[in-house]
Write an enzyme that holds these catalytic residues in place. Structure first.
Site, short mmCIF file in Angstrom:
data_model
loop_
_atom_site.label_atom_id
_atom_site.label_comp_id
_atom_site.label_asym_id
_atom_site.label_seq_id
_atom_site.Cartn_x
_atom_site.Cartn_y
_atom_site.Cartn_z
N SER A 11 21.57 17.63 30.98
CA SER A 11 22.80 18.52 30.08
C SER A 11 22.30 19.27 29.47
CB SER A 11 23.75 17.86 30.63
OG SER A 11 23.87 16.42 29.56
N ASP A 217 27.63 16.94 19.25
CA ASP A 217 28.70 15.34 19.37
C ASP A 217 27.90 14.09 19.44
OD1 ASP A 217 26.57 15.50 21.48
OD2 ASP A 217 28.93 15.72 23.43
N HIS A 220 24.78 16.53 22.18
CA HIS A 220 24.24 17.81 22.47
C HIS A 220 23.82 18.34 21.86
CE1 HIS A 220 26.47 16.14 26.21
NE2 HIS A 220 25.34 16.52 26.88
#
Length: 268
Positions: A11, A217, A220
């Site tokens: 991601s 977070d 990320h």
């Protein structure tokens, strides 16, 4: 043909083309010099990435990319007894998968069938024999592979993200200690294979308040975190000869076009 830079990862790679992302910054930096190709797969670990690797690379490059970044490990390092246990990949398998991913970019195996004609000797079998010969050839022989370690983890933010509360009695699904172990494992594989490596786990923790300034977070990246990785990637690319200074610009620039004879600039 412009050289290509392929970004392959989870991601943090998939999100890299967002505003302020490290992939978008690379595209801007090498505009008209190179094409940046995104192959980010959110949530993936090295086991899943290895499984889909041929499909993931379809269309990524017709010829050898100049370089490819391999950025996995954040999900592999998920704790095996927490909510993201299905993403966990044991440390030794993680290293094995990294070797296999790097190997895929370098070696392409093929099978060649060949017929062996029957012998005239009556003692030999009277039927034709077939053999399969495994041959290998280089897939992207000139491509530089750059490994990137998993980033550091800020556990209070992960607890908040997963459970929705600030509760120190709860355990995060990832820990910085585990991420550090996978980072060292990644570095070890890079050294073993002779590939450049970016130790973003260590580098990011050199910055003040990295827990909140670099991570949104606990995992990320914020724009600041993206900039940290961007500069490390640019520096590593320069070390292999891939830089703004070394790459030609594609097609004449506006300032190179003569106002009195514009078409002359496009003559081959």
């Amino acid at each position: 043909m412009r050289p290509r830079l392929v970004l392959f990862g989870d991601s943090i790679t998939e999100l890299s083309f967002q505003s302020g992302g490290w992939g978008a910054a690379l595209t801007d930096r090498f505009a008209r010099q190179a094409d940046v190709v995104l192959r980010g797969l959110s949530g993936y670990n090295t086991r899943w990435a290895l499984k889909v690797l041929p499909r993931a690379m379809e269309g990524a490059a017709d010829a050898d990319p100049a370089a490819i970044t391999v950025f996995f490990g954040a999900n592999d390092a998920s704790l095996p007894d927490q909510v993201s246990a299905h993403q966990n990949v044991p440390l030794e398998e993680y290293q094995s998968n990294l070797r296999a991913i790097c190997g895929y970019f370098k070696v392409k195996a093929s099978l060649r069938a060949c017929a062996i004609m029957p012998f005239s000797d009556s003692d030999m079998l009277d039927s034709s024999l077939m053999c399969l010969v495994l041959r290998s050839q280089e897939r992207w022989p000139s491509t530089a592979i750059i490994l990137i370690t998993p980033p550091p983890i800020y556990e209070p933010a992960r607890i908040r993200d997963i459970h929705g509360v600030d509760d120190p009695s709860r355990q995060a699904e990832r820990t910085n200690e585990a991420a550090g172990s996978y980072a060292q494992a990644c570095i070890s594989v890079a050294k073993e294979l002779g590939h450049p490596v970016i130790d973003i786990w260590t580098k990011m923790q050199e910055f003040p308040d990295w827990q909140t300034s670099a991570l949104s977070d606990g995992l990320h990246f914020t724009p600041t975190g993206n900039q940290i990785l961007f500069h490390e990637v640019v520096k590593t690319l320069a070390s292999i000869g891939f830089s703004q200074e070394s790459l030609p610009s594609d097609l004449p620039r506006y300032r190179e076009i003569d106002p009195k004879d514009p078409m002359k600039a496009f003559e081959v």
